[in-house]
Design a protein around this motif. Structure first.
Motif, mmCIF file in Angstrom:
data_model
loop_
_atom_site.group_PDB
_atom_site.id
_atom_site.type_symbol
_atom_site.label_atom_id
_atom_site.label_comp_id
_atom_site.label_asym_id
_atom_site.label_seq_id
_atom_site.Cartn_x
_atom_site.Cartn_y
_atom_site.Cartn_z
ATOM 1 N N ALA A 119 20.317 59.141 -51.590
ATOM 2 C CA ALA A 119 19.288 60.138 -51.858
ATOM 3 C C ALA A 119 19.128 61.090 -50.687
ATOM 4 N N ALA A 120 19.158 60.549 -49.457
ATOM 5 C CA ALA A 120 19.001 61.399 -48.280
ATOM 6 C C ALA A 120 20.148 62.402 -48.173
ATOM 7 N N CYS A 121 21.358 61.996 -48.542
ATOM 8 C CA CYS A 121 22.487 62.926 -48.529
ATOM 9 C C CYS A 121 22.271 64.063 -49.518
ATOM 10 N N LEU A 122 21.721 63.739 -50.681
ATOM 11 C CA LEU A 122 21.441 64.782 -51.668
ATOM 12 C C LEU A 122 20.380 65.731 -51.153
ATOM 13 N N PHE A 123 19.330 65.171 -50.541
ATOM 14 C CA PHE A 123 18.267 66.024 -50.008
ATOM 15 C C PHE A 123 18.824 66.928 -48.908
ATOM 16 N N ARG A 124 19.647 66.358 -48.053
ATOM 17 C CA ARG A 124 20.159 67.137 -46.925
ATOM 18 C C ARG A 124 21.098 68.237 -47.391
ATOM 19 N N ALA A 125 21.791 67.980 -48.510
ATOM 20 C CA ALA A 125 22.697 69.008 -49.023
ATOM 21 C C ALA A 125 21.958 70.285 -49.373
ATOM 22 N N GLY A 126 20.684 70.148 -49.706
ATOM 23 C CA GLY A 126 19.882 71.318 -50.057
ATOM 24 C C GLY A 126 19.081 71.886 -48.916
ATOM 25 N N GLN A 127 19.210 71.315 -47.708
ATOM 26 C CA GLN A 127 18.441 71.816 -46.564
ATOM 27 C C GLN A 127 18.921 73.188 -46.163
ATOM 28 N N LYS A 128 17.985 74.006 -45.740
ATOM 29 C CA LYS A 128 18.323 75.313 -45.203
ATOM 30 C C LYS A 128 18.826 75.155 -43.778
ATOM 31 N N PRO A 129 19.812 75.932 -43.376
ATOM 32 C CA PRO A 129 20.328 75.831 -42.013
ATOM 33 C C PRO A 129 19.304 76.326 -41.012
ATOM 34 N N ALA A 179 7.443 65.953 -50.028
ATOM 35 C CA ALA A 179 8.324 65.365 -49.016
ATOM 36 C C ALA A 179 9.760 65.830 -49.206
ATOM 37 N N VAL A 180 10.223 65.869 -50.456
ATOM 38 C CA VAL A 180 11.586 66.323 -50.730
ATOM 39 C C VAL A 180 11.767 67.769 -50.282
ATOM 40 N N ARG A 181 10.796 68.629 -50.601
ATOM 41 C CA ARG A 181 10.892 70.042 -50.207
ATOM 42 C C ARG A 181 10.928 70.188 -48.689
ATOM 43 N N LYS A 182 10.121 69.412 -47.998
ATOM 44 C CA LYS A 182 10.069 69.517 -46.540
ATOM 45 C C LYS A 182 11.358 69.017 -45.902
ATOM 46 N N LEU A 183 11.942 67.979 -46.460
ATOM 47 C CA LEU A 183 13.212 67.510 -45.918
ATOM 48 C C LEU A 183 14.318 68.529 -46.156
ATOM 49 N N ARG A 184 14.273 69.219 -47.281
ATOM 50 C CA ARG A 184 15.280 70.237 -47.552
ATOM 51 C C ARG A 184 15.156 71.420 -46.602
ATOM 52 N N PRO A 186 6.815 61.666 -40.709
ATOM 53 C CA PRO A 186 5.986 61.190 -41.813
ATOM 54 C C PRO A 186 6.575 61.404 -43.202
ATOM 55 N N TRP A 187 7.190 62.560 -43.445
ATOM 56 C CA TRP A 187 7.665 62.830 -44.816
ATOM 57 C C TRP A 187 8.914 62.028 -45.144
ATOM 58 N N ALA A 188 9.847 61.928 -44.209
ATOM 59 C CA ALA A 188 11.021 61.082 -44.433
ATOM 60 C C ALA A 188 10.610 59.621 -44.554
ATOM 61 N N ALA A 189 9.597 59.213 -43.777
ATOM 62 C CA ALA A 189 9.098 57.840 -43.869
ATOM 63 C C ALA A 189 8.489 57.571 -45.236
ATOM 64 N N LEU A 190 7.768 58.545 -45.777
ATOM 65 C CA LEU A 190 7.181 58.385 -47.108
ATOM 66 C C LEU A 190 8.270 58.133 -48.150
#
Length: 336
Positions: free
Chosen positions: A326-336, A25-30, A97-101
């Protein structure tokens, strides 16, 4: 589930599965949120989506809302039992689903550590039974295939009911199988399951009705908060600050009023254990793992059993802070 139902090997196995799925889930959100396709495949990952600027604050306020809603046990007439919402289908419809998890897992972790609600050793089982089975199984396989663009309120209600009942029944089966595999309680599989399935059917119906009501209100007044709408339309530049504030306020209101609204009857699992074993108070195993888990939870549980009228407000605030951070940390690693 309490630790008294779970053996160390079963706890480790469930924890390992839950950790793998949470890591996914973390990888998919990133990489960016993905949602089930409307073409009917029903899988969790068939349509890639772009960046979702509303996801981070929405995870926070929805986590707080579900935490508060879970505290309101509703009585099941004629049974002497009660139920509470899980919130997995609602969260998946709003977040994907993944963010909900991740959001529902955060709720379960805060409940376990801060309020001693659910066993520390059984945390992996609880994540699997409540979060995984609702967001990654019942939502993509039942709720999404039943939904269509322009779905009527009746169709939304049917999808919510079927998905919620399926999630609760799957969770009930998982609890009985994990208890049976642990082999540390006098809870015969057949008799235990015979109580778990009917009572969780009623709880699932209550959850489905509540889920449908919330989704229909959101769809009417703020449809862009639903993940399917966000992924099928152009990005909305206006931030939904007012709607998020309303959800956060509703969470705080529910949290502040839980002591007056919640039923004092045992919940479905406690009721089923009591009917099967003759007592709902089972003793945890005498081994070192159970003692260590109990000692750790005793240190972290600042408000065990929600023993203050402010527990709901404090818990909702903690969920909001943890999920948002936590969501802010995950989003910081998201690919554009």
């Amino acid at each position: 589930m309490s630790d008294a139902l779970v053996s160390p090997p079963v706890a480790l196995a469930a924890g390992a599965v839950s950790l793998v799925l949470l890591g996914t889930a973390v990888r998919k959100l990133r990489r960016g949120q993905r949602v089930p396709g409307s073409a009917g495949s029903g899988t969790v990952d068939d349509v890639p989506a772009g960046p979702d600027e509303h996801l981070v604050p929405l995870m926070g306020v929805m986590g707080a809302f579900v935490f508060a809603a879970q505290m309101i046990n509703f009585a099941i007439p004629g049974t002497g039992s009660s139920g509470h919402l899980v919130g997995g289908i609602l969260l998946a419809a709003m977040l994907g689903p993944w963010a909900a998890l991740l959001t529902l897992t955060s709720v379960l972790v805060i409940q376990c550590l801060l309020f001693a609600d659910g066993g520390f050793m059984a945390l992996g089982c609880n994540i699997l039974n409540m979060a995984v089975l609702s967001t990654l199984v019942a939502y993509p396989l039942i709720f999404r295939p039943l939904m269509r663009p322009g779905a009527t309120p009746g169709r939304i209600a049917a999808a919510s009911l079927l998905a919620s009942v399926a999630a609760l029944e799957l969770g009930a089966v998982a609890v009985t199988l994990e208890t049976e595999a642990s082999g540390i309680t006098a809870l015969p599989l057949g008799r235990f399951l015979g109580f778990m399935l009917p009572i969780h059917l009623f709880i699932g119906i209550g959850e489905g009705l509540a889920t449908a009501a919330v989704i229909n209100v959101v769809r009417r007044y703020k449809p862009e908060l639903l993940v399917a709408v966000r992924q099928q339309t152009k990005p909305v530049r206006r931030r939904p600050g007012r709607a998020l504030a309303v959800i956060a306020a509703a969470a705080l209101l529910l949290g502040a009023s839980f002591t007056w609204l919640a039923s004092s009857d045992p919940d479905g699992l406690e009721w089923s254990v009591g009917k099967t074993a003759g007592t709902a108070e089972l003793e945890a195993g005498p081994d070192g793992a159970h003692r260590m888990a109990a000692a750790l939870q005793e240190r972290t549980a600042l408000m065990p059993d929600y023993n203050t009228t402010l527990a709901g407000v404090i818990g909702s605030g903690a969920i909001l802070a943890v999920v948002f951070g936590a969501a802010c940390l995950f989003r910081a690693g998201q690919k554009p």
